[in-house]
Design a protein around this motif. Structure first.
Motif, PDB file in Angstrom:
ATOM      1  N   THR A 280       0.831  -1.204   0.000  1.00  0.00           N
ATOM      2  CA  THR A 280       0.000   0.000   0.000  1.00  0.00           C
ATOM      3  C   THR A 280       0.866   1.253   0.000  1.00  0.00           C
ATOM      4  O   THR A 280       0.585   2.221  -0.731  1.00  0.00           O
ATOM      5  N   SER A 306      -6.518   4.632  -9.996  1.00  0.00           N
ATOM      6  CA  SER A 306      -7.234   3.833  -9.008  1.00  0.00           C
ATOM      7  C   SER A 306      -6.478   2.513  -8.895  1.00  0.00           C
ATOM      8  O   SER A 306      -6.137   1.894  -9.912  1.00  0.00           O
ATOM      9  N   GLY A 308      -6.087  -1.299  -6.840  1.00  0.00           N
ATOM     10  CA  GLY A 308      -6.603  -2.333  -5.945  1.00  0.00           C
ATOM     11  C   GLY A 308      -5.502  -3.320  -5.612  1.00  0.00           C
ATOM     12  O   GLY A 308      -4.787  -3.789  -6.502  1.00  0.00           O
ATOM     13  N   ALA A 329     -10.889  -5.139  -5.191  1.00  0.00           N
ATOM     14  CA  ALA A 329     -10.363  -3.960  -4.496  1.00  0.00           C
ATOM     15  C   ALA A 329     -10.285  -2.773  -5.461  1.00  0.00           C
ATOM     16  O   ALA A 329     -10.578  -1.622  -5.091  1.00  0.00           O
ATOM     17  N   LYS A 332     -13.682  -1.342  -5.900  1.00  0.00           N
ATOM     18  CA  LYS A 332     -14.057  -0.519  -4.756  1.00  0.00           C
ATOM     19  C   LYS A 332     -13.410   0.861  -4.829  1.00  0.00           C
ATOM     20  O   LYS A 332     -14.042   1.884  -4.529  1.00  0.00           O
ATOM     21  N   ALA A 333     -12.109   0.901  -5.274  1.00  0.00           N
ATOM     22  CA  ALA A 333     -11.417   2.190  -5.406  1.00  0.00           C
ATOM     23  C   ALA A 333     -12.113   3.070  -6.436  1.00  0.00           C
ATOM     24  O   ALA A 333     -12.266   4.288  -6.238  1.00  0.00           O
ATOM     25  N   THR A 336     -15.717   4.316  -5.191  1.00  0.00           N
ATOM     26  CA  THR A 336     -15.754   5.222  -4.032  1.00  0.00           C
ATOM     27  C   THR A 336     -15.028   6.531  -4.303  1.00  0.00           C
ATOM     28  O   THR A 336     -14.578   7.193  -3.365  1.00  0.00           O
ATOM     29  N   ARG A 340      -7.367   6.672  -5.752  1.00  0.00           N
ATOM     30  CA  ARG A 340      -7.075   6.167  -4.419  1.00  0.00           C
ATOM     31  C   ARG A 340      -6.546   4.730  -4.492  1.00  0.00           C
ATOM     32  O   ARG A 340      -6.681   4.056  -5.520  1.00  0.00           O
ATOM     33  N   THR A 342      -6.878   1.074  -2.724  1.00  0.00           N
ATOM     34  CA  THR A 342      -7.757   0.294  -1.854  1.00  0.00           C
ATOM     35  C   THR A 342      -7.244  -1.137  -1.807  1.00  0.00           C
ATOM     36  O   THR A 342      -6.822  -1.691  -2.830  1.00  0.00           O
TER      37      THR A 342
END
Length: 359
Positions: A280, A306, A308, A329, A332-333, A336, A340, A342
């Motif tokens: 991360t 983005s 994941g 993942a 989801k990034a 949302t 980002r 995620t």
């Protein structure tokens, strides 16, 4: 220049050195065998021309031909015909004749395989019969010490020249094979691994992680609103953006990380020996770097990613499930707010994570 012409010229260049070396030394072998019979002056002139002029003339003929490869194969037949002629002229003197004819046979089979060997053998026999009809020498005369010494350079140096030539060809073939293997596993636009090569590595890394029980993470990266970039600025700018991201991956990832282009605007990374928290941090730095970078030609064009990430876990049955967790993942990034990083919940199956989102 056509590909066949280029190959023909390369073929001619490869044969120029062994022909020059072989015929240059062969002159002394033939001269030592014919000297006791006191041949006329024209025979000596022919020997000199064949030994020291013909190799360069043959190369020139091949280079100036519209079909260099075919011209060089004809030259090989002329070599065999001339070799047979000198063997016949010396009365098939055992050592000099065998040395000369065997070296020519080696050259033929190296250059054209069994077919060229058969053609060359017929040419050698024809040349020998012609010489015997002209000179009528005594057959199989005794080998003198001088003739034996005259054959030694050909028996030692010429095979070395052929061996060196074969070694160079083998090195070139090895380099070509490596280049083709790299092309088959590399994405032509970005220079990263292509989809198939990266998926193969993912399976290997999954098996290593299962066997060694070590940390490992995989990430999927998507360029936000890439279709809009293509539609607004054109596909050339779009390709430039893809190259920009590939350069950022190479600059910001570690040497041990394995990056590839998964397809379209999606990239993928395997991070061996890396926990979810470490992965991360690494990919967050990459995201910030890309987000803060300006396109040289279009300063107003801002990029975001983005990402994941999924860590390897004992609950995973195969590499496909691992990749699916990273894909969830990434979903989801993107859902949302994008731009980002995620991560998939550690130790939880992708399907359970997806069900939790739906709830």
């Amino acid at each position: 220049m056509s590909t066949s012409s280029h190959k023909g010229l390369s073929f001619a260049r490869r044969l120029h050195l062994p022909r020059s070396v072989g015929l240059g030394m062969g002159f002394f072998t033939v001269a030592a065998a014919l000297y006791p019979s006191h041949p006329p002056i024209w025979v000596w002139v022919l020997m000199v021309l064949h030994g020291y002029v013909w190799p360069h003339l043959a190369y020139l003929l091949a280079c100036r031909s519209d079909e260099p490869y075919k011209a060089e194969r004809r030259n090989l037949v002329y070599d065999s015909l001339a070799g047979g002629f000198w063997a016949g002229a010396m009365g098939l003197n055992p050592l000099p004749a065998v040395a000369a004819l065997s070296m020519l046979a080696m050259n033929n089979i190296a250059a054209g395989g069994p077919r060229m060997l058969a053609i060359g053998s017929v040419a050698q026999a024809s040349g020998a019969l012609l010489a015997y009809w002209i000179f009528r020498p005594d057959l199989f005369p005794a080998v003198t010490q001088i003739q034996m010494y005259a054959c030694l350079p050909m028996l030692v140096i010429y095979p070395l020249a052929i061996g060196w030539l074969c070694y160079r060809v083998a090195v070139q073939l090895s380099n070509s094979k490596k280049a083709l293997e790299k092309l088959s596993t590399t994405d032509s636009l970005t220079g990263l691994m292509n989809h198939g090569a990266w998926k193969d590595l993912l399976t290997l890394e999954f098996n290593k992680s299962r066997t060694l029980d070590r940390h490992n993470s995989v990430a999927l990266i998507d360029i936000d609103h890439f279709k809009t970039i293509n539609d607004t600025y054109g596909h050339i700018i779009g390709d430039s953006v893809l190259k920009q991201l590939s350069n950022a991956l190479s600059a910001n990832l570690r040497e041990t990380d394995l990056a590839g282009r998964y397809g379209g605007d999606e990239f993928c990374v395997i991070l061996p020996d890396t926990s979810l928290a470490q992965a991360t941090d690494i990919l967050e730095r990459l995201r910030r770097t890309v987000n803060e970078h300006s396109h040289a030609a279009l300063p107003d064009l801002k990029l975001s990613l983005s990402v994941g990430i999924a860590a390897y876990g004992a609950h995973l049955n195969d590499a496909g499930m691992w990749l699916h967790e990273a894909d969830m993942a990434l979903y989801k990034a993107k859902s949302t707010g994008r731009n980002r990083v995620t991560s998939a919940p550690p130790g939880v199956r992708a399907c359970e994570s997806a069900d939790a989102e739906l709830e």
